[in-house]
Write an enzyme that holds these catalytic residues in place. Sequence first.
Site, PDB file in Angstrom:
ATOM      1  N   GLU A 247     -45.536  20.235  20.278  1.00 31.00           N
ATOM      2  CA  GLU A 247     -44.272  20.234  19.546  1.00 31.00           C
ATOM      3  C   GLU A 247     -43.213  19.232  20.012  1.00 31.00           C
ATOM      4  O   GLU A 247     -42.079  19.618  20.295  1.00 31.00           O
ATOM      5  CB  GLU A 247     -43.679  21.644  19.568  1.00 31.00           C
ATOM      6  CG  GLU A 247     -44.529  22.660  18.822  1.00 31.00           C
ATOM      7  CD  GLU A 247     -43.869  24.028  18.705  1.00 31.00           C
ATOM      8  OE1 GLU A 247     -42.866  24.281  19.390  1.00 31.00           O
ATOM      9  OE2 GLU A 247     -44.376  24.847  17.918  1.00 31.00           O
ATOM     10  N   GLU A 353     -50.593  27.162  15.603  1.00 26.33           N
ATOM     11  CA  GLU A 353     -49.810  28.368  15.825  1.00 26.33           C
ATOM     12  C   GLU A 353     -49.382  28.958  14.483  1.00 26.33           C
ATOM     13  O   GLU A 353     -49.041  28.230  13.556  1.00 26.33           O
ATOM     14  CB  GLU A 353     -48.544  28.079  16.648  1.00 26.33           C
ATOM     15  CG  GLU A 353     -48.788  27.575  18.051  1.00 26.33           C
ATOM     16  CD  GLU A 353     -47.477  27.351  18.806  1.00 26.33           C
ATOM     17  OE1 GLU A 353     -46.420  27.862  18.360  1.00 26.33           O
ATOM     18  OE2 GLU A 353     -47.505  26.658  19.846  1.00 26.33           O
TER      19      GLU A 353
END
Length: 475
Positions: A247, A353
């Site tokens: 991320e 995710e």
Amino acid sequence: MAVAIGVPISARAHPEAWRGKPKEHPKPLSNDDHSTQSSSGDSTINDSARANKYVPPLNEPFPYGQIPIRGINLGGWLVIEPFITPSFFDQFSAVDGVVDEWTLCAKLGSEKAREALKAHYETFITEDDFRKIRDMGLNHVRIPIGHWAVIPIDSEPFVPHLAWEYLLKGVEWARKYGLRVMVELHTAPGSQNGWNHSGRLGQVRWLNGTDGERNSQRTIEVVQKMAAFFSKAEWSHVIPLLGVLNEPAIFMLDRKRVEQWYHQSHDVIRKVTEHGGSLWLTYHDGFLGLKSWNGFFKNSSFDHVVLETHTYLMFDDSLVSMPRDKQAAFPCVAWRRDLNDSMLLNGPTLVGEFSIATNDCGKYLNGVRLGTRFEGTLEKGGAPTGQPVCPTCTCEGVDDWRNWDDDYRVFLRRFVERQMDAFETSYGWFFWTYKTEEHINPHWDYSLGWEQGWVPRDANVRTYTCDGVQFHHPK
């Protein structure tokens, strides 16, 4: 009626030297050490285990793109996250300013931090959890790790190297139960996004600011060492995937520079991987959306690369405010379409995710004592940042899972299984996360859902699919 999703197939040590005091600071093997001994010292490696009848044993290649990844994240184990293990942070008052692993370690001091983290590593995830993951019908495990476990920086307060020892234990447990592992670098020196799960809350100091370039180079050195270590024959069957960096907040950074870094890190890694493209590399979309990457990874200079995205409903107010039937249908149309397009235009894509949360009410989900978007109490700079999602929106009772009624449990089951089905348009998925402390955040706790029935007992045998689902997104 439950349906089997998939067809059974037929049999078709850290990259640095161990130095200093090994009992105190276990470190990886040297890049020049070609020993194939396992972390237990056993030179006989048995990779014949098979997680379930739908996947090949470890010693046979996993046919990515033909059989989906059905995986789980071990979030909060080797990288501390407040919403997964809030007790680390509840022991302090707000004035202590303990909000992430950096401030936790700094407040405790090196000896107490090491003692506390060692106790956590020993107990939060054990071998029995890997056995349970296999019994859940899952076939992959994604394990986040911090950069300080690989190459610590003297000026940082993190506990050096210790988590590496437990990462290797986890990989060996995965091997025993036929589970494949995606090892994923969850943090970058300087922080790649400024969020607490990067290790340090606050400013982005990766590819940004005075030390941004230096920190980006340090990150490359970390993933280079990880790749060199895990591409060796001992590990190549059980670790087919490496998450290069979790991320990065590319929307805060110079995108062109990040793209250069993606190319640079890939090229450096490919120079040290012993088995070439047998180690897949995943790169995150940086929250720019899959479409923004169209064609980028099609470049022939990339070898065995997967574009990774994380899909969460609760951070978009328009999705949070939808009726439940539309929320349960949304993955089948919007997310499935985007993933299908990405597979065509970018190549291999996966969901690293996702969860079943439809709001951000989870304790410390947004940060320690920061409030929620749902209620309009989320703070930045000591003041609320917005209005509640709806006039009557409240988090009271939202996570009291013992009192959830049958209708809500059915909704959760439908929502999670339709996400799974939609995500299998791509290379597959990893649920975030396996467990939360004392089941404090049940919408993020797969093990609790498995026990209570709002996730499938067998991820390969599911009740709800995207077949026939229609959805009209509000304008």
